[in-house]
Design an enzyme around this catalytic site. Structure first.
Site, PDB file in Angstrom:
ATOM      1  N   GLU A 165       0.796  -1.236   0.000  1.00 17.47           N
ATOM      2  CA  GLU A 165       0.000   0.000   0.000  1.00 17.47           C
ATOM      3  C   GLU A 165       0.825   1.280   0.000  1.00 17.47           C
ATOM      4  O   GLU A 165       0.748   2.080   0.945  1.00 17.47           O
ATOM      5  CB  GLU A 165      -0.942   0.012   1.208  1.00 17.47           C
ATOM      6  CG  GLU A 165      -1.945  -1.112   1.184  1.00 17.47           C
ATOM      7  CD  GLU A 165      -2.925  -1.059   2.360  1.00 17.47           C
ATOM      8  OE1 GLU A 165      -2.719  -0.253   3.278  1.00 17.47           O
ATOM      9  OE2 GLU A 165      -3.890  -1.827   2.346  1.00 17.47           O
ATOM     10  N   GLU A 373      -5.730  -8.288   0.488  1.00 19.32           N
ATOM     11  CA  GLU A 373      -6.325  -7.941   1.785  1.00 19.32           C
ATOM     12  C   GLU A 373      -7.790  -7.579   1.594  1.00 19.32           C
ATOM     13  O   GLU A 373      -8.141  -6.886   0.628  1.00 19.32           O
ATOM     14  CB  GLU A 373      -5.650  -6.718   2.430  1.00 19.32           C
ATOM     15  CG  GLU A 373      -4.371  -7.014   3.160  1.00 19.32           C
ATOM     16  CD  GLU A 373      -3.790  -5.779   3.848  1.00 19.32           C
ATOM     17  OE1 GLU A 373      -4.574  -4.931   4.327  1.00 19.32           O
ATOM     18  OE2 GLU A 373      -2.557  -5.684   3.901  1.00 19.32           O
TER      19      GLU A 373
HETATM   20  C1  BGC Z   1      -2.967  -2.511   5.964  1.00 23.84           C
HETATM   21  C2  BGC Z   1      -2.977  -3.435   7.169  1.00 23.84           C
HETATM   22  C3  BGC Z   1      -4.035  -2.979   8.155  1.00 23.84           C
HETATM   23  C4  BGC Z   1      -5.384  -3.071   7.460  1.00 23.84           C
HETATM   24  C5  BGC Z   1      -6.584  -2.722   8.318  1.00 23.84           C
HETATM   25  C6  BGC Z   1      -4.357  -2.122   5.487  1.00 23.84           C
HETATM   26  O1  BGC Z   1      -4.358  -0.772   5.116  1.00 23.84           O
HETATM   27  O2  BGC Z   1      -2.173  -3.058   4.945  1.00 23.84           O
HETATM   28  O3  BGC Z   1      -1.689  -3.443   7.734  1.00 23.84           O
HETATM   29  O4  BGC Z   1      -3.994  -3.687   9.335  1.00 23.84           O
HETATM   30  O5  BGC Z   1      -5.398  -2.185   6.370  1.00 23.84           O
HETATM   31  O6  BGC Z   1      -6.609  -1.383   8.669  1.00 23.84           O
END
Ligand code: BGC
Length: 469
Positions: A165, A373
């Site tokens: 990110e 993610e």
């Molecule tokens: C990040 C994670 C974070 C998740 C939830 C993402 O922006 O890569 O490290 O824990 O969001 O906020």
């Protein structure tokens, strides 16, 4: 709703958020060690990642969770300063290599494919002291670190993410200063950091391409955080334009140079240039790539890794007074629809993920896509019943199914964030994203499945969910 044969079901973590062992066995400090140790209420209750889930010593417990879920993929990140304590290859910490070798080997023995992130927000402090991402010197350092990782682990790791990110990192760490090093540079720092991140990513991709690809046959990309941004008033042309600009500034800003032509979107360049001019800057606050750099950057990704959590509505907001700031450069305001339910900053908009995927397909020549993610938090630390959270995951899977079946999106892997409850940056341990609950009061850090973990395991076993379109 059967997913395509061989679809990848994963979960993700990141080094600083789970490992602990912040100074164990020769690890050097990273920026989050420094930042959390300074206190100052910038993190919930001044919590730290010193111990976190203890994964540095409890990896076997993590592996049990991975097996219990039946994951096909596990995404984790390497701690740069555990491997190279001062960020350079001048000193290499063998204990760090041993730790990650064990993880990789155990995953492969259990039939789980590792997806490895080189760098997930935890810059070695020694490199931050030399200017961090605001300094061009970082590009060379990052490339050397990446080469070190490819040569050490690349015989077994075939799926690499260079930078996690960069859009969030540039904004929170160097624009707003809510992430370490904690110093805001409104209107300039985010662009400068992002500019160096794009070049560092591209350099390391070329290193992989020329030095390792032939033998290792892997894939390299970076992961981009994307929210779906919908015009607040679908009939307003200025809101439609505003939503497009918002996507250009946060997604295309990175994806267009890397996937298409080595340069920022036109609308980003023209917005920042004209507002900078109004503000009296001698040139645009957005740095420019040279022709040579554009050639170097273009085409430096082997697949598209995207993160989706939520969506927002966008409205045109003219920057009349020439104010400094990112939203002011984009000339928007954004907000949730009042009907959307939320937990914390995450408004539940499952259909947004389908729109993001379709957008990537249409804009970036139908690439192979991994969602590296996606997740929702659980705020009550005492309850293992997260049925409401499972509902969000289930709806998300339905949307993924539609994206694959109806939109013909080439989605191949999905990773839930996160395997474990962990250190959620500024929120500390107050916001829980794990499929497994972790008790941070107990020194043994027991991992216990939430309802979502059990349900996710069923989806994985069936390679899909019940019902049909
Ligand atoms: C990040 C994670 C974070 C998740 C939830 C993402 O922006 O890569 O490290 O824990 O969001 O906020």
């Amino acid at each position: 709703m059967a997913f395509p044969a061989g679809f990848g079901w994963g979960a993700a973590t990141a080094a600083y958020q789970v490992e602990g062992g912040w100074d164990a066995d020769g690890k050097g400090p990273c920026v989050w060690d420094t930042f959390t140790h300074q206190g100052g209420e910038r993190v919930f209750k001044n919590q730290t990642g010193d111990v976190a889930c203890g994964s540095y010593t409890l990896w076997e417990e993590d592996l049990k969770c991975i097996k219990q879920l039946g994951l096909t993929h596990y995404r984790f990140s390497l701690s740069w300063s555990r491997l190279l304590p001062d960020g350079t290859t001048g000193f290499i910490n063998q204990k760090g290599i041993d730790y990650y070798n064990k993880i990789i080997d155990d995953l492969l023995t259990n039939g789980v494919t590792p997806i490895v992130t080189l760098y997930h927000f935890d810059l070695p402090q020694a490199l931050e002291d030399q200017g961090g991402w605001l300094s061009e010197a970082i590009i060379e350092r990052f490339d050397k670190y990446a080469q070190f990782c490819f040569s050490t682990f690349g015989d077994r790791v075939k799926q690499w993410i260079t930078i996690n990110e960069p859009n969030i990192l540039a904004m929170l760490a160097y624009e707003l200063g809510s992430f370490p090093p904690g110093i805001p540079h409104i209107g300039t720092g985010g662009y400068q950091a992002a500019h160096n991140m794009i070049k560092a990513h591209a350099r390391s991709w070329h290193s992989y391409d020329s030095l390792f690809r032939k033998k290792q046959k892997g894939m390299v990309t970076l992961s981009i955080f994307a929210s779906w941004l919908e015009p607040a008033d679908p009939n307003s042309v200025s809101d439609q334009e505003a939503a497009k600009r918002a996507i250009a500034f946060h997604l295309d800003f990175f994806a267009k140079p890397i996937f298409i032509d080595g340069d920022y979107p036109e609308v980003v360049k023209s917005q920042v240039a004209s507002i900078s001019k109004k503000q009296g800057y001698p040139s645009s606050r957005l740095p420019e790539f040279t022709e040579e750099e554009k050639k170097m950057i273009k085409g430096t990704a082997d697949f598209f890794a995207v993160h989706y959590y939520t969506s927002r509505l966008v409205k045109y907001q003219e920057n009349k007074k020439g104010e400094l700031g990112l939203l002011q450069d984009v000339e928007i305001e954004f907000f949730p629809d009042p009907s959307w339910k939320n937990i914390d900053w995450i408004y539940v908009v499952p259909w947004g993920i389908r729109k993001v995927l379709k957008y990537i397909k249409d804009t970036y020549n139908n690439p192979v896509i991994y969602i590296t993610e996606n997740g929702f938090p659980q705020l009550d630390p005492t309850s293992l019943d997260d049925t409401h959270r499972w509902e969000y995951f289930r709806q998300t899977f339905q949307e993924l199914f539609k994206a694959i079946q109806l939109d013909k999106v080439n989605l191949q892997v999905y990773c839930a964030w996160s395997l474990l409850d962990n250190f959620e940056w500024n929120q500390g341990y107050s916001s829980r994203f794990g499929l497994f609950h972790v008790d941070f009061e107990d020194p043994a850090r027991p991992r216990v499945p939430y309802t979502s973990a059990k349900e996710y395991a069923k989806i994985i076993r069936n390679n899909g969910l019940e019902g049909h379109l």
